[in-house]
Design a protein around this motif. Structure first.
Motif, PDB file in Angstrom:
ATOM      1  N   PHE A 121      20.396  17.083  -3.873  1.00  0.00           N
ATOM      2  CA  PHE A 121      19.432  16.092  -3.374  1.00  0.00           C
ATOM      3  C   PHE A 121      19.311  16.215  -1.855  1.00  0.00           C
ATOM      4  O   PHE A 121      18.205  16.211  -1.299  1.00  0.00           O
ATOM      5  CB  PHE A 121      19.883  14.659  -3.693  1.00  0.00           C
ATOM      6  N   CYS A 122      20.467  16.292  -1.184  1.00  0.00           N
ATOM      7  CA  CYS A 122      20.472  16.334   0.275  1.00  0.00           C
ATOM      8  C   CYS A 122      19.748  17.579   0.795  1.00  0.00           C
ATOM      9  O   CYS A 122      19.022  17.516   1.797  1.00  0.00           O
ATOM     10  CB  CYS A 122      21.907  16.297   0.797  1.00  0.00           C
ATOM     11  N   LYS A 123      19.952  18.700   0.124  1.00  0.00           N
ATOM     12  CA  LYS A 123      19.256  19.936   0.530  1.00  0.00           C
ATOM     13  C   LYS A 123      17.748  19.729   0.452  1.00  0.00           C
ATOM     14  O   LYS A 123      17.001  20.088   1.384  1.00  0.00           O
ATOM     15  CB  LYS A 123      19.685  21.098  -0.372  1.00  0.00           C
ATOM     16  N   ASP A 124      17.275  19.139  -0.641  1.00  0.00           N
ATOM     17  CA  ASP A 124      15.835  18.877  -0.775  1.00  0.00           C
ATOM     18  C   ASP A 124      15.350  17.891   0.282  1.00  0.00           C
ATOM     19  O   ASP A 124      14.249  18.044   0.832  1.00  0.00           O
ATOM     20  CB  ASP A 124      15.530  18.323  -2.173  1.00  0.00           C
ATOM     21  N   ILE A 125      16.151  16.860   0.551  1.00  0.00           N
ATOM     22  CA  ILE A 125      15.763  15.861   1.549  1.00  0.00           C
ATOM     23  C   ILE A 125      15.601  16.527   2.917  1.00  0.00           C
ATOM     24  O   ILE A 125      14.619  16.286   3.631  1.00  0.00           O
ATOM     25  CB  ILE A 125      16.793  14.717   1.606  1.00  0.00           C
ATOM     26  N   ARG A 126      16.565  17.369   3.275  1.00  0.00           N
ATOM     27  CA  ARG A 126      16.482  18.058   4.572  1.00  0.00           C
ATOM     28  C   ARG A 126      15.244  18.943   4.653  1.00  0.00           C
ATOM     29  O   ARG A 126      14.616  19.064   5.703  1.00  0.00           O
ATOM     30  CB  ARG A 126      17.736  18.908   4.813  1.00  0.00           C
ATOM     31  N   GLU A 127      14.883  19.554   3.534  1.00  0.00           N
ATOM     32  CA  GLU A 127      13.831  20.578   3.555  1.00  0.00           C
ATOM     33  C   GLU A 127      12.421  20.032   3.350  1.00  0.00           C
ATOM     34  O   GLU A 127      11.471  20.569   3.940  1.00  0.00           O
ATOM     35  CB  GLU A 127      14.133  21.639   2.499  1.00  0.00           C
ATOM     36  N   VAL A 128      12.252  18.983   2.511  1.00  0.00           N
ATOM     37  CA  VAL A 128      10.880  18.594   2.173  1.00  0.00           C
ATOM     38  C   VAL A 128      10.560  17.115   2.418  1.00  0.00           C
ATOM     39  O   VAL A 128       9.381  16.729   2.396  1.00  0.00           O
ATOM     40  CB  VAL A 128      10.534  18.942   0.703  1.00  0.00           C
ATOM     41  N   ALA A 129      11.573  16.281   2.636  1.00  0.00           N
ATOM     42  CA  ALA A 129      11.275  14.862   2.880  1.00  0.00           C
ATOM     43  C   ALA A 129      10.754  14.677   4.306  1.00  0.00           C
ATOM     44  O   ALA A 129      10.773  15.606   5.125  1.00  0.00           O
ATOM     45  CB  ALA A 129      12.520  14.016   2.643  1.00  0.00           C
ATOM     46  N   GLU A 130      10.297  13.468   4.600  1.00  0.00           N
ATOM     47  CA  GLU A 130       9.857  13.160   5.955  1.00  0.00           C
ATOM     48  C   GLU A 130      11.030  13.353   6.914  1.00  0.00           C
ATOM     49  O   GLU A 130      12.168  12.981   6.582  1.00  0.00           O
ATOM     50  CB  GLU A 130       9.375  11.702   5.995  1.00  0.00           C
ATOM     51  N   ARG A 147      11.976  17.191  -9.124  1.00  0.00           N
ATOM     52  CA  ARG A 147      12.562  16.360  -8.064  1.00  0.00           C
ATOM     53  C   ARG A 147      12.025  16.722  -6.681  1.00  0.00           C
ATOM     54  O   ARG A 147      11.711  15.841  -5.869  1.00  0.00           O
ATOM     55  CB  ARG A 147      14.083  16.503  -8.091  1.00  0.00           C
ATOM     56  N   ARG A 148      11.913  17.981  -6.416  1.00  0.00           N
ATOM     57  CA  ARG A 148      11.467  18.424  -5.091  1.00  0.00           C
ATOM     58  C   ARG A 148      10.051  17.925  -4.803  1.00  0.00           C
ATOM     59  O   ARG A 148       9.738  17.518  -3.676  1.00  0.00           O
ATOM     60  CB  ARG A 148      11.545  19.948  -5.016  1.00  0.00           C
ATOM     61  N   GLU A 149       9.224  17.915  -5.818  1.00  0.00           N
ATOM     62  CA  GLU A 149       7.859  17.390  -5.667  1.00  0.00           C
ATOM     63  C   GLU A 149       7.897  15.903  -5.326  1.00  0.00           C
ATOM     64  O   GLU A 149       7.155  15.426  -4.466  1.00  0.00           O
ATOM     65  CB  GLU A 149       7.085  17.615  -6.965  1.00  0.00           C
ATOM     66  N   ALA A 150       8.774  15.161  -6.015  1.00  0.00           N
ATOM     67  CA  ALA A 150       8.880  13.724  -5.759  1.00  0.00           C
ATOM     68  C   ALA A 150       9.390  13.443  -4.348  1.00  0.00           C
ATOM     69  O   ALA A 150       8.957  12.481  -3.697  1.00  0.00           O
ATOM     70  CB  ALA A 150       9.807  13.081  -6.789  1.00  0.00           C
ATOM     71  N   LEU A 151      10.290  14.284  -3.841  1.00  0.00           N
ATOM     72  CA  LEU A 151      10.889  14.045  -2.531  1.00  0.00           C
ATOM     73  C   LEU A 151      10.000  14.490  -1.378  1.00  0.00           C
ATOM     74  O   LEU A 151      10.208  14.061  -0.237  1.00  0.00           O
ATOM     75  CB  LEU A 151      12.232  14.779  -2.423  1.00  0.00           C
ATOM     76  N   THR A 152       9.014  15.306  -1.660  1.00  0.00           N
ATOM     77  CA  THR A 152       8.164  15.840  -0.592  1.00  0.00           C
ATOM     78  C   THR A 152       7.461  14.705   0.161  1.00  0.00           C
ATOM     79  O   THR A 152       6.719  13.913  -0.418  1.00  0.00           O
ATOM     80  CB  THR A 152       7.120  16.809  -1.155  1.00  0.00           C
ATOM     81  N   GLY A 153       7.742  14.618   1.454  1.00  0.00           N
ATOM     82  CA  GLY A 153       7.109  13.613   2.304  1.00  0.00           C
ATOM     83  C   GLY A 153       7.694  12.212   2.188  1.00  0.00           C
ATOM     84  O   GLY A 153       7.178  11.279   2.825  1.00  0.00           O
ATOM     85  N   ALA A 154       8.768  12.043   1.432  1.00  0.00           N
ATOM     86  CA  ALA A 154       9.336  10.701   1.256  1.00  0.00           C
ATOM     87  C   ALA A 154      10.081  10.247   2.509  1.00  0.00           C
ATOM     88  O   ALA A 154      10.829  11.013   3.112  1.00  0.00           O
ATOM     89  CB  ALA A 154      10.278  10.676   0.056  1.00  0.00           C
ATOM     90  N   ARG A 155       9.891   8.988   2.868  1.00  0.00           N
ATOM     91  CA  ARG A 155      10.609   8.402   4.009  1.00  0.00           C
ATOM     92  C   ARG A 155      11.947   7.815   3.554  1.00  0.00           C
ATOM     93  O   ARG A 155      12.920   7.810   4.310  1.00  0.00           O
ATOM     94  CB  ARG A 155       9.756   7.310   4.660  1.00  0.00           C
ATOM     95  N   ASP A 159       0.815  -1.223   0.000  1.00  0.00           N
ATOM     96  CA  ASP A 159       0.000   0.000   0.000  1.00  0.00           C
ATOM     97  C   ASP A 159       0.850   1.276   0.000  1.00  0.00           C
ATOM     98  O   ASP A 159       0.362   2.352   0.337  1.00  0.00           O
ATOM     99  CB  ASP A 159      -0.920   0.009   1.231  1.00  0.00           C
ATOM    100  N   ILE A 160       2.113   1.167  -0.387  1.00  0.00           N
ATOM    101  CA  ILE A 160       2.989   2.332  -0.340  1.00  0.00           C
ATOM    102  C   ILE A 160       2.942   3.125  -1.650  1.00  0.00           C
ATOM    103  O   ILE A 160       2.319   2.706  -2.623  1.00  0.00           O
ATOM    104  CB  ILE A 160       4.440   1.926  -0.014  1.00  0.00           C
ATOM    105  N   GLU A 161       3.630   4.276  -1.643  1.00  0.00           N
ATOM    106  CA  GLU A 161       3.697   5.120  -2.839  1.00  0.00           C
ATOM    107  C   GLU A 161       5.131   5.185  -3.352  1.00  0.00           C
ATOM    108  O   GLU A 161       6.074   5.356  -2.578  1.00  0.00           O
ATOM    109  CB  GLU A 161       3.231   6.541  -2.508  1.00  0.00           C
ATOM    110  N   PHE A 162       5.279   5.053  -4.666  1.00  0.00           N
ATOM    111  CA  PHE A 162       6.562   5.246  -5.334  1.00  0.00           C
ATOM    112  C   PHE A 162       6.491   6.538  -6.135  1.00  0.00           C
ATOM    113  O   PHE A 162       5.600   6.696  -6.974  1.00  0.00           O
ATOM    114  CB  PHE A 162       6.876   4.093  -6.290  1.00  0.00           C
ATOM    115  N   ALA A 163       7.403   7.457  -5.858  1.00  0.00           N
ATOM    116  CA  ALA A 163       7.481   8.703  -6.611  1.00  0.00           C
ATOM    117  C   ALA A 163       8.738   8.662  -7.473  1.00  0.00           C
ATOM    118  O   ALA A 163       9.853   8.653  -6.953  1.00  0.00           O
ATOM    119  CB  ALA A 163       7.526   9.899  -5.669  1.00  0.00           C
TER     120      ALA A 163
END
Length: 488
Positions: free
Chosen positions: A130-139, A70-78, A31-35
């Motif tokens: 990538f790391c900047k986006d992960i810090r800012e928008v990922a889970e 990319r930022r949209e795909a990373l938003t909320g990603a675990r 039941d997971i999501e792949f972005a």
């Protein structure tokens, strides 16, 4: 369970499909999501069609999205998985072509050596984005799983400068273990227990047991030399085994370019390699293979789409680490593997800041490395030569210091065995100028590099290498595939 996985560089069609089906072999993950995200809209749509077909054929609730944002795909990603190749095959061709002008013959050129170092210079600024986006928008607390080469450099940059929880993943250990199990006559690789430790692509089987019985150097040498295929394909690895006393995880071709001894004299290169497949040492072998594979995906897409209609078979889950790590972190089912992490004392005779590859266990508490391992002195010495190059390369990539970059290339084992300092300085100038569009950190250094090249007196030559094969057409690949099928 419901969480989001982002895959950067998802246009790598075959590998993304493998990761996707592996992860969906875990029952709790349906039941997971792949972005999916990639720079190529065309490739994204290809892989999305394939994954959508898998989802619908297996009647799964899994969600698949695809975007070039990319930022949209990373938003909320675990979890974020990277399998990017910055500069694509165009830049990669220069990683092989330009060093050949200076006598440097690489098989792969994506880890160290001249090609691998420049590959790192292209990748690291992007990895830090990538790391900047992960810090800012990922889970919060998201984990970054890096599959992209140069493995150690990318992982080093993400941890030291990107400040993101990162692990580097490679399959070299598993492939080496499969070889050892085969030469020893095991019915299954599961009969072999092993400890591998070192650095990525220079990891060493420091302890081996077959069904509980310890395997020593002499038995392993005899087994490899008696094998009708590996005795020919792995001549260099066997020679290193005889001299070092332990087997290297990495392929014959890869290992040949990390050492200063086997590819420095063109007339001797063919003594140590095998041309039955690119991975055994062919000049520019992986570049040719990658080019053919790209062309194959483009023309054979309908067949890939048809194969995606088959049911997912958990018994065919691959030994790629990603799905097993995610399963352990999310369910607590313990997984043992070999991971690329910052050393910090895990290997006693390698530096604390180095990115090492060594055994660890994963559960809900994270990746827990086995510490206190001491590798043989010869292995440590070989690893140290690469670590020193990797450290300088990472720091050069972050600072845009072209002089430090030249020193990193100068200290590379194979480059140093083949080229003079003057040749190295010119070669780096030539590579930086040729790849300037992917090297923003060196923008200020490019004009001066161009001026030096215009005045240079260092002689070069146009050389295809000691063992080059031409890129095969789709028709040739089809014919070879049909012939193999008929032979079977």
């Amino acid at each position: 369970m419901s969480f989001k996985i982002a895959i950067i560089g998802a246009g790598s069609v075959g590998f993304t499909k493998k990761l996707f089906t592996d992860i969906l072999c875990v029952p709790e993950f349906r039941d997971i999501e792949f972005a999916l995200t990639d720079m190529s809209e065309h490739n994204l749509q290809m892989i999305k069609q394939i994954l959508d077909t898998i989802v619908s054929s297996n009647k799964l609730p899994t969600k698949v999205t695809a975007t070039t944002n990319r930022r949209e795909a990373l938003t909320g990603a675990r979890y974020i998985i990277s399998c990017v190749r910055v500069g694509g095959l165009e830049a990669y061709a220069d990683d092989i072509r330009i060093p050949l002008k200076y006598g440097i013959d690489q098989c792969v050129g994506d880890t160290i050596c001249a090609g691998g170092i420049l590959y790192g210079q292209r990748n690291i600024p992007v990895i830090l984005d990538f790391c900047k986006d992960i810090r800012e928008v990922a889970e919060p607390g998201a984990k970054f799983l890096n599959y992209a080469n140069p493995m150690a450099m990318n992982t080093w940059a993400a941890i030291e400068y990107g400040k993101v929880d990162t692990v580097g993943l490679c399959h070299g250990v598993q492939h080496g273990a499969e070889q050892i199990a085969e030469v020893l006559g095991a019915k299954s690789p599961a009969e072999l227990d092993y400890i591998c430790s070192g650095i990525n692509h220079q990891t060493w089987f420091v302890d081996l047991k077959l069904n509980g019985r310890k395997i020593g150097k002499d038995e392993l040498v005899a087994a490899f030399e008696a094998h009708p295929v590996f005795s020919q394909q792995e001549k260099l690895r066997i020679d290193v085994l005889k001299r070092f006393g332990v087997y290297s995880t990495e392929s014959n071709g890869h290992l040949s370019e990390y050492l200063p001894w086997y590819r420095k004299r063109p007339e001797e290169i063919t003594k140590w390699i095998d041309m039955s497949d690119w991975i055994h040492g062919e000049t520019g072998g992986y570049l040719r293979h990658s080019t053919e594979t790209r062309n194959w995906f483009e023309t054979e897409f309908p067949q890939f789409l048809t194969s995606a209609e088959k049911p997912i078979d958990p018994s065919k889950r691959s030994n790629e680490h990603a799905s097993h790590i995610l399963e352990a972190l999310e369910t607590g089912r313990v997984y043992r593997g070999h991971f690329n992490v910052k050393n910090n004392g895990v290997i006693t005779n390698l530096p604390a800041d180095a990115i090492i590859e060594s055994p660890g266990f994963v559960d809900r508490f994270g990746i827990n490395m086995v510490s206190g391992i001491t590798i043989p002195e010869a292995c440590a010495a070989t690893c140290m030569a690469s670590i020193n190059v990797q450290r300088m390369s990472v720091h050069a990539a972050v600072s845009g210091d072209i002089d430090l970059l030249k020193l990193a290339v100068l200290h590379d084992p194979l480059v140093g065995a083949v080229s003079t300092p003057e040749e190295v300085w010119q070669m780096v100038d030539e590579m930086v100028v040729a790849q300037a569009r992917w090297l923003p950190q060196y923008a200020d250094a490019v004009p001066a590099a161009k001026e030096r090249l215009a005045k240079s007196t260092v002689k070069t030559r146009e050389w295809a290498g000691a063992a080059r094969r031409k890129v095969r057409s789709i028709d040739e690949l089809r014919a070879e595939k049909a012939a193999l099928k008929q032979a079977v």
